[in-house]
Scaffold this motif. Structure first.
Motif, mmCIF file in Angstrom:
data_model
loop_
_atom_site.group_PDB
_atom_site.id
_atom_site.type_symbol
_atom_site.label_atom_id
_atom_site.label_comp_id
_atom_site.label_asym_id
_atom_site.label_seq_id
_atom_site.Cartn_x
_atom_site.Cartn_y
_atom_site.Cartn_z
ATOM 1 N N TYR A 61 7.813 -7.298 25.631
ATOM 2 C CA TYR A 61 7.370 -7.827 24.346
ATOM 3 C C TYR A 61 8.448 -7.528 23.306
ATOM 4 O O TYR A 61 8.941 -6.403 23.226
ATOM 5 C CB TYR A 61 6.049 -7.179 23.923
ATOM 6 C CG TYR A 61 4.939 -7.394 24.930
ATOM 7 C CD1 TYR A 61 4.011 -8.409 24.768
ATOM 8 C CD2 TYR A 61 4.820 -6.560 26.048
ATOM 9 C CE1 TYR A 61 2.986 -8.601 25.693
ATOM 10 C CE2 TYR A 61 3.804 -6.742 26.980
ATOM 11 C CZ TYR A 61 2.899 -7.771 26.802
ATOM 12 O OH TYR A 61 1.895 -7.964 27.723
ATOM 13 N N LYS A 72 6.746 -12.824 24.344
ATOM 14 C CA LYS A 72 6.449 -12.168 25.613
ATOM 15 C C LYS A 72 7.274 -12.808 26.714
ATOM 16 O O LYS A 72 7.331 -14.042 26.819
ATOM 17 C CB LYS A 72 4.951 -12.298 25.920
ATOM 18 C CG LYS A 72 4.489 -11.661 27.222
ATOM 19 C CD LYS A 72 2.975 -11.836 27.386
ATOM 20 C CE LYS A 72 2.449 -11.238 28.674
ATOM 21 N NZ LYS A 72 0.981 -11.404 28.811
ATOM 22 N N SER A 121 -2.816 -8.324 25.133
ATOM 23 C CA SER A 121 -1.489 -8.595 25.694
ATOM 24 C C SER A 121 -1.147 -10.080 25.721
ATOM 25 O O SER A 121 -0.001 -10.439 26.010
ATOM 26 C CB SER A 121 -1.386 -8.013 27.102
ATOM 27 O OG SER A 121 -2.383 -8.565 27.944
#
Length: 282
Positions: A61, A72, A121
């Motif tokens: 990241y 990402k 995420s």
């Protein structure tokens, strides 16, 4: 000889039969990166002033600061997704400068919105905490063993502590150049009961207990090994070696737990050079 660290013992004798000896730690080999990716731009996989990096077992990241987004990638540098854009709403940024991954949550310092935003995420917004009454440009962040969140406050010259839910607990620090004071604290790293702080304008690393008790400093201003010009970030590996991005010396320095320099990676030794290195992750 294989690449790696080696001990070299040296001895010398003068005309009066005085003997001196010492042991040096040498590194053999060039520390070239395994991969490097990205070019200047606004498109997917491109960057404008990337300032920090974090990773898990599968993904990398990157805080793409001037594009005001987080990107990402997989471990080979292939683009996966990005999230964020310019603004003040949830999920928007005014220059995201530091990021840290904890328990599948990505914590992002939203510098000029004076807050920390938390995402999963995949970039889905979860919650945020902090505002201008607390922060004047939040910087580096890390977590203690209980999940409490420590954040450097760059222009309030403090370290703030928050609960895992983002509730303010306490702070320590004040402006100054004397030991135990800060001038733009940036990256931080917690190891056991100690917190290491990149004290950018004081050109040193400050070490405190988690309760804010000053312990010692490492380094001062200069170009020699072991000295700094605006250290930005720092991290400690499993062998307790300390890495510091020595930004305006265009290098990364590695220290042992006693503060001795083990390795210096200079920008002119790397492909396409290393100019003002910022975020670190090991």
């Amino acid at each position: 000889m294989e690449e790696g660290f080696y001990f070299l013992s040296l001895s010398a004798v003068d005309g009066a039969n005085n003997i001196a000896s010492d042991t040096l730690l040498l590194y053999i080999g060039e520390p070239y990166p395994k991969i490097y990716f990205g070019i200047f731009g606004k498109e997917k996989g491109e960057f404008r002033l990337p300032c920090d990096i974090s990773a898990d077992s599968s993904f990398i990241y990157v805080a793409d600061t001037q594009n005001e987004r987080v990107q990402k990638f997989d471990k080979k540098g292939n683009f996966i997704l990005s999230f964020g854009n310019h603004g003040r709403k949830e999920g928007e940024f005014m220059q995201c400068n530091f990021i840290s991954l904890k328990n599948d949550k990505l914590y992002v310092s939203d510098q000029y919105n004076h807050r920390i935003q938390v995402f999963d995420s995949n970039g889905n917004f979860i919650f945020s905490f902090g505002n201008k009454s607390i922060f004047n440009q939040p910087g580096g962040l890390d977590f203690d063993s209980e999940g409490n969140i420590y954040v450097s406050d760059i222009h309030n010259y403090k370290i703030h502590k928050f609960s895992p839910q983002g509730t303010y607990i306490t702070s320590f620090g004040e402006y100054g150049s004397e030991p135990g004071k800060f001038n733009q604290p940036c990256g931080i790293f917690i190891l056991d009961t100690l917190i290491y702080i990149a004290d950018r304008q004081n050109n040193r690393i400050d070490i405190f207990t988690l309760d804010g008790e000053f312990i010692t400093t490492l380094g001062n201003e200069g170009e020699e090994r072991g000295k700094f010009k605006h250290p930005y970030d720092l991290i400690i590996d499993m062998d307790t070696s300390l890495y510091v991005s020595d930004q305006h010396n265009n290098r990364i320095q590695k220290f042992d737990k006693f503060g001795n320099v083990l390795l210096t990676i200079y920008g002119d030794k790397l492909p396409d050079s290393l100019k003002q290195p910022a975020g670190l992750f090991v």
